[in-house]
Design an enzyme around this catalytic site. Structure first.
Site, PDB file in Angstrom:
ATOM      1  N   TRP A 118      14.989  31.146 -23.799  1.00 16.36           N
ATOM      2  CA  TRP A 118      13.711  30.568 -23.364  1.00 16.36           C
ATOM      3  C   TRP A 118      12.604  31.499 -23.825  1.00 16.36           C
ATOM      4  O   TRP A 118      12.885  32.523 -24.469  1.00 16.36           O
ATOM      5  CB  TRP A 118      13.700  30.383 -21.836  1.00 16.36           C
ATOM      6  CG  TRP A 118      12.851  29.191 -21.468  1.00 16.36           C
ATOM      7  CD1 TRP A 118      11.563  29.203 -21.027  1.00 16.36           C
ATOM      8  CD2 TRP A 118      13.244  27.819 -21.567  1.00 16.36           C
ATOM      9  NE1 TRP A 118      11.126  27.909 -20.833  1.00 16.36           N
ATOM     10  CE2 TRP A 118      12.136  27.037 -21.163  1.00 16.36           C
ATOM     11  CE3 TRP A 118      14.411  27.156 -21.967  1.00 16.36           C
ATOM     12  CZ2 TRP A 118      12.160  25.645 -21.147  1.00 16.36           C
ATOM     13  CZ3 TRP A 118      14.437  25.770 -21.945  1.00 16.36           C
ATOM     14  CH2 TRP A 118      13.330  25.031 -21.533  1.00 16.36           C
ATOM     15  N   ASP A 119      11.351  31.158 -23.505  1.00 16.44           N
ATOM     16  CA  ASP A 119      10.285  32.039 -24.013  1.00 16.44           C
ATOM     17  C   ASP A 119      10.133  33.308 -23.171  1.00 16.44           C
ATOM     18  O   ASP A 119       9.301  34.154 -23.463  1.00 16.44           O
ATOM     19  CB  ASP A 119       8.951  31.298 -24.222  1.00 16.44           C
ATOM     20  CG  ASP A 119       8.380  30.681 -22.974  1.00 16.44           C
ATOM     21  OD1 ASP A 119       8.978  30.839 -21.890  1.00 16.44           O
ATOM     22  OD2 ASP A 119       7.315  30.023 -23.070  1.00 16.44           O
ATOM     23  N   TRP A 120      10.976  33.473 -22.163  1.00 18.62           N
ATOM     24  CA  TRP A 120      11.036  34.726 -21.398  1.00 18.62           C
ATOM     25  C   TRP A 120      12.460  35.243 -21.266  1.00 18.62           C
ATOM     26  O   TRP A 120      12.708  36.162 -20.497  1.00 18.62           O
ATOM     27  CB  TRP A 120      10.451  34.545 -19.994  1.00 18.62           C
ATOM     28  CG  TRP A 120      10.741  33.197 -19.407  1.00 18.62           C
ATOM     29  CD1 TRP A 120       9.850  32.175 -19.278  1.00 18.62           C
ATOM     30  CD2 TRP A 120      12.000  32.676 -18.931  1.00 18.62           C
ATOM     31  NE1 TRP A 120      10.473  31.054 -18.745  1.00 18.62           N
ATOM     32  CE2 TRP A 120      11.796  31.336 -18.527  1.00 18.62           C
ATOM     33  CE3 TRP A 120      13.280  33.204 -18.814  1.00 18.62           C
ATOM     34  CZ2 TRP A 120      12.801  30.526 -18.017  1.00 18.62           C
ATOM     35  CZ3 TRP A 120      14.301  32.396 -18.299  1.00 18.62           C
ATOM     36  CH2 TRP A 120      14.051  31.074 -17.912  1.00 18.62           C
TER      37      TRP A 120
ATOM     38  N   ASN B 130      10.718  19.244 -15.823  1.00 21.64           N
ATOM     39  CA  ASN B 130       9.609  20.116 -16.199  1.00 21.64           C
ATOM     40  C   ASN B 130       9.032  19.683 -17.545  1.00 21.64           C
ATOM     41  O   ASN B 130       9.716  19.793 -18.573  1.00 21.64           O
ATOM     42  CB  ASN B 130      10.090  21.562 -16.306  1.00 21.64           C
ATOM     43  CG  ASN B 130       9.012  22.487 -16.857  1.00 21.64           C
ATOM     44  OD1 ASN B 130       8.035  22.787 -16.172  1.00 21.64           O
ATOM     45  ND2 ASN B 130       9.157  22.921 -18.098  1.00 21.64           N
ATOM     46  N   GLU B 131       7.833  19.152 -17.519  1.00 20.51           N
ATOM     47  CA  GLU B 131       7.008  18.909 -18.721  1.00 20.51           C
ATOM     48  C   GLU B 131       7.524  17.844 -19.671  1.00 20.51           C
ATOM     49  O   GLU B 131       7.044  17.750 -20.800  1.00 20.51           O
ATOM     50  CB  GLU B 131       6.776  20.233 -19.475  1.00 20.51           C
ATOM     51  CG  GLU B 131       6.010  21.241 -18.635  1.00 20.51           C
ATOM     52  CD  GLU B 131       5.648  22.542 -19.351  1.00 20.51           C
ATOM     53  OE1 GLU B 131       6.214  22.814 -20.422  1.00 20.51           O
ATOM     54  OE2 GLU B 131       4.789  23.277 -18.832  1.00 20.51           O
TER      55      GLU B 131
ATOM     56  N   GLU C 275       1.316  25.426 -12.627  1.00 19.34           N
ATOM     57  CA  GLU C 275       1.675  26.483 -13.597  1.00 19.34           C
ATOM     58  C   GLU C 275       0.432  26.992 -14.300  1.00 19.34           C
ATOM     59  O   GLU C 275      -0.391  26.189 -14.762  1.00 19.34           O
ATOM     60  CB  GLU C 275       2.621  25.947 -14.679  1.00 19.34           C
ATOM     61  CG  GLU C 275       4.071  25.902 -14.317  1.00 19.34           C
ATOM     62  CD  GLU C 275       4.963  25.644 -15.539  1.00 19.34           C
ATOM     63  OE1 GLU C 275       4.542  25.972 -16.674  1.00 19.34           O
ATOM     64  OE2 GLU C 275       6.051  25.098 -15.345  1.00 19.34           O
TER      65      GLU C 275
HETATM   66  C1  BMA Z   1       5.742  26.449 -18.971  1.00 18.73           C
HETATM   67  C2  BMA Z   1       7.074  26.530 -18.271  1.00 18.73           C
HETATM   68  C3  BMA Z   1       8.114  27.232 -19.048  1.00 18.73           C
HETATM   69  C4  BMA Z   1       7.570  28.364 -19.840  1.00 18.73           C
HETATM   70  C5  BMA Z   1       6.168  28.708 -19.442  1.00 18.73           C
HETATM   71  C6  BMA Z   1       5.549  29.788 -20.252  1.00 18.73           C
HETATM   72  O1  BMA Z   1       5.619  25.460 -19.856  1.00 18.73           O
HETATM   73  O2  BMA Z   1       7.452  25.284 -17.804  1.00 18.73           O
HETATM   74  O3  BMA Z   1       8.752  26.317 -19.876  1.00 18.73           O
HETATM   75  O4  BMA Z   1       8.394  29.448 -19.752  1.00 18.73           O
HETATM   76  O5  BMA Z   1       5.371  27.588 -19.558  1.00 18.73           O
HETATM   77  O6  BMA Z   1       5.412  29.406 -21.596  1.00 18.73           O
END
Ligand code: BMA
Length: 892
Positions: free
Chosen positions: A202-204, A465-466, A563
């Site tokens: 993932w991005d983290w 999510n998204e 978020e």
């Molecule tokens: C959002 C989250 C994650 C991601 C975060 C940071 O879109 O739902 O998917 O880690 O942003 O980019």
């Protein structure tokens, strides 16, 4: 390891919990369980690697524990150990079954969780297959058992290979995304497998597509029946001002039986008895317990709004002279998601009403605690949830790219008053809708809803999510001609299946198909709104790393911010555990490798550079440490500014936008030691943001902003009833001296409940004129609230009149310290002395587990004492030896 020391907190909870554990007691009604947890054998596909492995567990953990590999989190090991996930592995055990157990009419092998794709055989006979890590699997093994040497084999197929095969078999149309961006160094097609979506990177987080038996395995043997699970749903009848509890029992019945069910809540003097008649097969029985109206029912409130009373509900099932007992915590509260017109604003409101009161949701997003779920300990979960509560959070969102959390997590949230926004595990992708995929998802959702619905902390279900946003704003280059197919699949999965199950299983909570979404407006638009980020409806996710984060005018004034966030690097002590000296440079391969978000490191520095002078020590390690510090300063300041803007917007409607009722920044925790949006590091250490969250999430808060040359100070309150009179005390401090240059105070003003009240307003030019030599660059504004009795209310706050990088008169503060044991056990008083005012004073005690009462603060007096609460036995000398103090002026 920092996590280890949280046991004092866990104890607190377990003591609380043991009086009424929620587990079904199996050794009754003739049901006997034989645990198959423990040491198994593990071999890879060509038998070149063979070892013993713990169940529950996973292949990576076993290899590490047996010394085949070193720490997978160390340096570049995620790449070096990729082979593990590309191989297939077999877990093997043998077990005996005593005669009394073999004599029972039914035998079922129960796998609480297999990760993920497996074929399972017992004594050479295939008994079943698995394809979903989020499901429990029960396999009938009656007649297959021997007294000794029963061989149980679980053949696990590489999740990466499986996902790839499934994707290639899906030939009619593509189901994007194919692969993660290269910067994530991950695996492809994760949307084709029902497994933690972040496990392919993932991005983290790293790519560790684990294989294993991640939850317990046991053999259940019984003659008549077994109780599979039970659920409790308190419901309020407003017409009669009374409570009832809907109880559902799920049975697996062998022999038709008749008996009675006795349900009681002793504390509420409520009980009832029901007739029970069961026929063979799976059976679901529903009962309603009316709560005694002569007893007053104490309500469960989110943290900060009241208590969290938990009541013990007991069940006794009496059949043929035998009794099965079960019990669990229940709590009484109502939840509504209010979406209704707001005057002078287009769109609809979006807020939670708990027990009839509107509640502002303050919190963050939760991701998996570890890439190897079997290594998640009670301490880790407890530390994180305690940290959330200590930072005044009342909500966490269990984000859809990870896992449905373990039972302890939800129990602690019930106990702490932390509300849970529960996503289903789908994220940032489109998904296939073949029959077998849908079937396994339906089973997953049914099981998870039944497992979680009895928790008062869970306040909402959310489909994904998204993924609505992914279709609406075309993340995957879908042509106009292709779009109807994807829309159809989307509605099929989240509406016709997941929502359909929720409507059958749990109508006591709201359901959203996605986050972000426009809620009922999304429904009207056919479940994919034109703009799911519309600030007039539902929730939004908003990220902008390029714009100056201190410019609050750039933020969308949303109804609900589920978020938003900024990255930072974790501390040196956390990183040094997985790196070597040559890595300790911001431009090292290691720094690039751990960064999974495109341009992330540059974005952090660019944002930091807008307001701070970047570290320039000639000692490279010092510069590395200072750079970590500056990214944490930037992150804390950015998230603070944005959160304060949202809290201030609670009561406002400006140009049709506002009425913000929730802030969940991205993200609370970390999965490994790398840069991310988290406020708590892997290992439990607090970043500066976590300390600051304690303040910006305080129940009553003062917020300062500059608006068209005016300084405005607001009081923001989440209280429902206490109408308080407060005044703002405002001071200007020069960077070059300790005493305030001048001070002001507002009139005593009654603050609005659940909203923001403007207390102080003054043109900045006028303020500076009244303050001697103060200029925008040489002075800073500090402020706080006081009540009519003169007591300070809420935390102190501050505001810059120009970028801190231009601060004039700011000098190296020469901070020195002494550490003394304080009166309470394991707490220490750290007394700091400085020769000049200091900005963002940061106390770092290396890897000593614990936390300061405040950190990353302005030091505007010569002396200041801060308490450190240690979670491990340590002496004042040892602590002093580990303590490292930095302030902004020390890094350049
Ligand atoms: C959002 C989250 C994650 C991601 C975060 C940071 O879109 O739902 O998917 O880690 O942003 O980019």
């Amino acid at each position: 390891m920092m996590w280890y020391f949280a046991c004092i907190y866990v104890l607190e909870v377990l003591v609380h919990d043991c009086a009424c554990a929620s587990e079904v007691k199996r050794a009754s009604l003739g049901v006997e369980s034989i645990s198959l947890n423990g040491k198994w054998e593990l071999v890879n596909s060509n038998s070149s690697v063979s070892l013993s492995a713990e169940v529950p567990g996973c292949v990576h953990t076993a290899l590490q524990r047996q010394g085949f590999i070193s720490d997978p989190y160390f340096r570049f090991n995620d790449l070096a150990y990729r082979w593990i996930s590309l191989d297939n592995w077999t877990y093997i055990t043998s077990f005996s079954v005593p005669a009394y157990a073999r004599g029972k009419g039914r035998a079922v092998l129960v796998f609480e969780g297999v990760d993920t794709v497996s074929t399972i055989s017992l004594n050479g006979v295939t008994i079943g297959k698995t394809d979903n890590m989020f499901r429990r699997y029960d396999f009938e093994v009656t007649g297959l058992l021997k007294d000794q040497d029963n061989i149980l084999q679980v053949w696990l197929m590489s999740a990466v290979t499986y996902a790839s095969q499934r994707s290639h078999a899906h030939t009619q149309y593509r189901v994007p995304p194919t692969c993660p961006p290269p910067v994530q160094k991950g695996e492809c097609h994760v949307n084709f497998i029902r497994k933690a979506q972040s496990s392919f990177s993932w991005d983290w987080g790293p790519s560790f597509p684990t294989l294993g038996i991640w939850k317990e395995v046991r053999l259940d043997v019984f003659n008549t029946l077994r109780l599979l699970s039970f659920t409790t749903s308190p419901k309020y009848d407003s017409n009669h001002a009374s409570w009832q509890v809907d109880v559902e029992l799920f049975f697996d019945v062998v022999v038709a039986s008749k008996g009675t069910v006795h349900i009681s809540i002793p504390l509420l003097l409520s009980e009832a008895e029901f007739q029970l008649s069961l026929t063979p097969g799976e059976s679901r029985k529903s009962f309603v317990l009316q709560v005694n109206q002569s007893v007053s029912v104490a309500l469960w409130w989110p943290f900060g709004h009241g208590e969290q009373p938990l009541n013990n509900l007991k069940i006794a099932i009496i059949l043929g002279g035998e009794t099965l007992h079960a019990d669990r915590w229940i709590a009484f509260r109502t939840v509504e998601l209010v979406q209704e017109p707001i005057s002078s604003s287009p769109g609809l409101s979006f807020y939670f009403r708990i027990n009839g009161k509107p509640i502002f949701l303050k919190g963050s997003n939760w991701i998996p605690v570890h890439a190897f779920q079997d290594q998640v300990t009670n301490d880790m979960i407890t530390i994180l949830l305690r940290s959330a509560q200590k930072a005044n959070m009342n909500v966490l969102r269990v984000w859809g790219g990870g896992v449905y959390e373990q039972d302890l997590f939800y129990k602690l949230c019930d106990f702490y008053g932390i509300m849970i926004w529960q996503d289903f595990m789908f994220a940032c992708a489109l998904y296939p809708t073949e029959k077998d995929f849908m079937q396994t998802v339906r089973e997953e959702v049914t099981q998870q809803v039944r497992r979680l619905k009895s928790h008062p902390s869970v306040v909402i279900w959310s489909g994904n999510n998204e993924n609505e946003a992914a279709i609406a704003t075309d993340w995957f280059n879908i042509t106009v001609a292709e779009r109807p197919q994807y829309l159809k699949d989307y509605v099929n999965l989240y509406v016709e299946n997941i929502r359909d199950i929720i409507l059958q299983e749990d109508i006591t909570r709201p359901f959203l198909a996605s986050s972000p979404t426009n809620g009922v407006e999304t429904e009207k638009e056919g479940w994919v709104a034109q703009d799911p980020y519309d600030p007039h409806y539902g929730d939004t996710h908003y990220y902008n790393y390029e714009k100056d984060c201190l410019d609050w005018t750039a933020f969308p004034r949303t109804r609900f911010a589920s978020e938003y966030g900024f990255q930072s690097w974790p501390s040196f002590s956390t990183l040094s555990k997985v790196s070597v000296a040559s890595d300790w440079d911001f431009s090292s391969n290691f720094s690039a490798h751990r960064q999974h978000h495109e341009d992330g490191n540059q974005q952090m520095l660019k944002q930091a550079e807008l307001h701070y002078i970047l570290p320039n020590s000639t000692d490279p390690v010092q510069r590395y440490r200072d750079t970590i510090y500056i990214t944490q300063v930037m992150q804390a300041q950015c998230v603070k500014t944005q959160t304060e803007f949202y809290r201030r917007s609670q009561g406002d409607i400006i140009e049709g936008e506002g009425h913000t009722m929730g802030t969940l920044y991205w993200q609370l925790n970390d999965i490994w030691q790398g840069p991310s949006w988290s406020s708590v590091e892997f290992g439990g250490k607090w970043k500066m943001l976590q300390y600051w969250a304690t303040d910006f999430y305080a129940p009553i808060l003062s917020v300062g902003v500059e608006d068209q040359g005016n300084l405005l100070i607001y009081a923001v309150s989440e209280s429902h009833s206490v109408m308080q009179k407060v005044k703002a005390k405002v001071k200007l401090h020069s960077w070059s001296r300790f005493d305030a240059v001048c001070s002001f105070e507002s009139n005593l003003t009654t603050i609005k409940e659940g909203g923001s009240t403007l207390l102080f307003q003054c043109p900045i030019s006028a303020l500076l004129m009244k303050c001697g030599n103060c200029t925008r660059r040489s002075c800073i504004v500090t402020f706080h609230l006081r009540n009519s009795g003169g007591e300070m209310i809420g935390p102190r706050n501050h505001m810059f009149l120009s970028s801190p990088r231009h601060a004039e008169g700011l000098q190296k503060p020469n901070i020195t310290f002494t550490v003394k044991e304080s009166i309470t056990v394991q707490s220490f008083a750290v007394t700091l002395h400085c020769s000049f005012p200091a900005m963002y004073v940061w106390l770092d005690v290396d890897d000593v587990p614990g936390h300061f009462y405040t950190n990353g603060f302005l030091m505007l007096s010569k002396k200041s004492t801060i308490i450190f609460e240690s979670w491990t036995p340590i002496t004042a000398e040892e602590l002093a030896a580990k303590l490292h103090v930095t302030s902004l002026r020390d890094v350049y």
